[in-house]
Motif scaffolding. Structure first.
Motif, PDB file in Angstrom:
ATOM      1  N   THR A 327       0.809  -1.256   0.096  1.00  0.00           N
ATOM      2  CA  THR A 327      -0.071  -0.100  -0.084  1.00  0.00           C
ATOM      3  C   THR A 327       0.904   1.134  -0.033  1.00  0.00           C
ATOM      4  OG1 THR A 327      -0.071   0.223   2.160  1.00  0.00           O
ATOM      5  CG2 THR A 327      -1.680  -1.129   1.427  1.00  0.00           C
ATOM      6  N   ASP A 328       0.216   2.197  -0.259  1.00  0.00           N
ATOM      7  CA  ASP A 328       1.179   3.621  -0.281  1.00  0.00           C
ATOM      8  C   ASP A 328       0.748   4.167   1.232  1.00  0.00           C
ATOM      9  OD1 ASP A 328      -1.426   4.662  -0.269  1.00  0.00           O
ATOM     10  OD2 ASP A 328      -1.326   5.696  -2.178  1.00  0.00           O
ATOM     11  N   LEU A 329       1.251   5.307   1.634  1.00  0.00           N
ATOM     12  CA  LEU A 329       1.010   5.697   2.853  1.00  0.00           C
ATOM     13  C   LEU A 329      -0.250   6.324   3.221  1.00  0.00           C
ATOM     14  CD1 LEU A 329       4.296   7.883   3.412  1.00  0.00           C
ATOM     15  CD2 LEU A 329       3.895   5.364   3.995  1.00  0.00           C
ATOM     16  N   ALA A 330      -1.310   6.322   2.372  1.00  0.00           N
ATOM     17  CA  ALA A 330      -2.572   6.830   2.549  1.00  0.00           C
ATOM     18  C   ALA A 330      -3.438   5.375   2.649  1.00  0.00           C
ATOM     19  CB  ALA A 330      -2.903   7.727   1.213  1.00  0.00           C
ATOM     20  N   GLY A 331      -2.925   4.269   2.456  1.00  0.00           N
ATOM     21  CA  GLY A 331      -3.335   3.041   2.778  1.00  0.00           C
ATOM     22  C   GLY A 331      -4.226   2.579   1.353  1.00  0.00           C
ATOM     23  N   ARG A 332      -3.857   3.221   0.366  1.00  0.00           N
ATOM     24  CA  ARG A 332      -4.247   2.785  -1.121  1.00  0.00           C
ATOM     25  C   ARG A 332      -3.313   1.500  -1.491  1.00  0.00           C
ATOM     26  NH1 ARG A 332      -4.707   8.756  -1.791  1.00  0.00           N
ATOM     27  NH2 ARG A 332      -2.688   8.781  -2.135  1.00  0.00           N
ATOM     28  N   LEU A 333      -4.193   0.441  -1.873  1.00  0.00           N
ATOM     29  CA  LEU A 333      -3.723  -0.786  -2.549  1.00  0.00           C
ATOM     30  C   LEU A 333      -2.907  -0.597  -3.808  1.00  0.00           C
ATOM     31  CD1 LEU A 333      -3.499  -3.995  -1.639  1.00  0.00           C
ATOM     32  CD2 LEU A 333      -5.364  -4.096  -3.263  1.00  0.00           C
ATOM     33  N   LEU A 334      -1.657  -1.169  -3.695  1.00  0.00           N
ATOM     34  CA  LEU A 334      -1.103  -1.216  -4.960  1.00  0.00           C
ATOM     35  C   LEU A 334      -0.792  -2.371  -5.505  1.00  0.00           C
ATOM     36  CD1 LEU A 334       2.179   0.926  -3.548  1.00  0.00           C
ATOM     37  CD2 LEU A 334       0.303   1.897  -4.580  1.00  0.00           C
ATOM     38  N   PHE A 335      -0.794  -3.620  -4.742  1.00  0.00           N
ATOM     39  CA  PHE A 335      -0.913  -4.874  -5.267  1.00  0.00           C
ATOM     40  C   PHE A 335      -1.083  -5.922  -4.146  1.00  0.00           C
ATOM     41  CE2 PHE A 335       3.669  -4.695  -4.842  1.00  0.00           C
ATOM     42  CZ  PHE A 335       4.107  -6.094  -4.251  1.00  0.00           C
ATOM     43  N   ARG A 336      -1.625  -6.815  -4.283  1.00  0.00           N
ATOM     44  CA  ARG A 336      -1.610  -8.212  -3.553  1.00  0.00           C
ATOM     45  C   ARG A 336      -1.380  -9.358  -4.215  1.00  0.00           C
ATOM     46  NH1 ARG A 336      -4.431  -9.652   1.149  1.00  0.00           N
ATOM     47  NH2 ARG A 336      -5.400  -7.825   1.517  1.00  0.00           N
ATOM     48  N   GLN A 337      -0.653 -10.241  -3.650  1.00  0.00           N
ATOM     49  CA  GLN A 337       0.063 -11.590  -4.573  1.00  0.00           C
ATOM     50  C   GLN A 337       0.071 -12.595  -3.269  1.00  0.00           C
ATOM     51  OE1 GLN A 337       3.623 -11.195  -5.885  1.00  0.00           O
ATOM     52  NE2 GLN A 337       3.444  -9.813  -7.709  1.00  0.00           N
TER      53      GLN A 337
END
Length: 378
Positions: A327-337
């Motif tokens: 996630t980024d520092l705002a909690g937004r998901l970048l990826f999940r594996q």
């Protein structure tokens, strides 16, 4: 009515005291450094909200009362005589000479972890004198068969030790030091670290955090670091690390900074990578609160900082299923594996991050526990 006047008078005295305190810059001496036996609780996060780090000068007010911890830890300072025997011989008062330390503590050397070296939880040895506070060496855990010993690592010479502060530290004072040490783990890794530290006391005033309100002197340490690294016998490579800055708010008799914000220069922008501050015990609502947190050295993410086109390599505690969430520092998901059978050394392709640049939080969940690593992507 008497009670109301009494309350107002008390509030007036408190405000007057803070104002008087803020109008006089403090100076930092040896007496304000850690003492043997100190156990100091700190909170850690990577999110900073409040005044700009560029706020400098005389009689400032920095209000960071909105800080919230992701995790907490204890900074424990001990006598050199309480460390393993080999380290006592190197850094104790009997044979140490220029390497003599007056205090020790145990912490994770993030320089090694960011380079993917399987070393963590080192001893740090420091010398406090009327002139300065300097690091004189390390005790590094080295595997030897079925056991591990703590091997001493010293700087190249006394002139090459890392001088953290020169006393007294006063407003607008500037100083610098150049340091160099090498860590050699035969058959495992080699690291030579060269660093220039430039300190400037650029501001003073009142600091407000969840821990309280304090008169402080701010010191900004700018670090220029170059490493020579070799892993598992491979040819060595030169790594010039991004310019790093440590913004440290120092108070009287506090031992360690009341607040330290660490940044790195990424693609021309100064990015906050760590926020550490003195605190009381709090229930942390962070991602590790309800999980078995893995020791720092058991999970390494490298290279760090990560070039935009480079794959990220992970060293895991064991092979097996693993879930990776970024996630980024705002909690937004970048990826999940979700990996059904990850190997001990796992590769996260550059494409997983997409066009993201900045500081990402990578959550690694395995059967052995959970770890969160900060990854700076250029």
């Amino acid at each position: 009515m008497r009670h109301s006047y009494s309350f107002l008078f008390s509030a007036f005295l408190t405000a007057s005291s803070l104002a008087a305190q803020a109008q006089t810059p403090i100076s930092i001496t040896r007496d304000d450094m850690p003492n043997v036996g100190d156990t100091l609780r700190v909170s850690q996060t990577v999110q900073l909200s409040g005044p700009s780090l560029n706020t400098r000068g005389a009689n400032q007010t920095w209000n960071y009362a909105s800080l919230r911890p992701l995790t907490q830890r204890m900074a424990n300072y001990q006598s050199v005589a309480s460390t393993p025997t080999l380290l006592q011989l190197t850094f104790g008062s009997l044979l140490s000479g220029s390497n003599r330390a007056t205090i020790a503590n145990r912490y994770d050397l993030t320089t090694l972890q960011d380079l993917g070296l399987p070393v963590g939880n080192v001893y740090g040895f420091f010398n406090e004198s009327a002139n300065d506070y300097r690091q004189v060496g390390f005790g590094v855990p080295v595997p030897t068969g079925t056991t591990t010993i703590d091997a001493p690592v010293t700087y190249r010479n006394q002139q090459s030790q890392d001088v953290v502060y020169r006393f007294p530290v006063t407003y607008e004072k500037t100083d610098s030091s150049e340091s160099e040490f090498a860590i050699d783990l035969p058959g495992t890794a080699y690291l030579r670290d060269q660093q220039k530290r430039v300190n400037r006391a650029d501001a003073w005033g009142t600091l407000i955090t969840p821990f309280g309100t304090f008169a402080t002197l701010r010191v900004v340490s700018t670090l220029y670091t170059r490493d020579s690294v070799s892993v598992s016998g491979a040819p060595g490579v030169i790594v010039t690390r991004p310019v790093s800055r440590e913004y440290k708010w120092l108070g009287k008799n506090q031992g360690i900074p009341l607040l330290q914000v660490t940044t790195q220069l990424v693609a021309g922008n100064e990015v906050v990578t760590s926020v550490v501050y003195r605190d009381i015990y709090r229930r942390t609502g962070g991602v590790l609160a309800a999980n078995n947190a893995l020791a720092e050295k058991t999970v390494a993410a490298y290279p760090n900082p990560l070039p935009a086109t480079a794959d990220l390599r992970l060293l895991l505690p064991e092979a097996g299923p693993a879930t990776l969430t970024a996630t980024d520092l705002a909690g937004r998901l970048l990826f999940r594996q979700t990996l059904a059978s990850a190997t001990k050394e796992t590769v996260v392709p550059a494409a997983a991050f997409g066009s993201f640049s900045g500081v990402a939080l990578l959550r690694v969940q395995t059967a052995a526990g959970v770890a969160v690593r900060r990854v700076v992507r250029e």
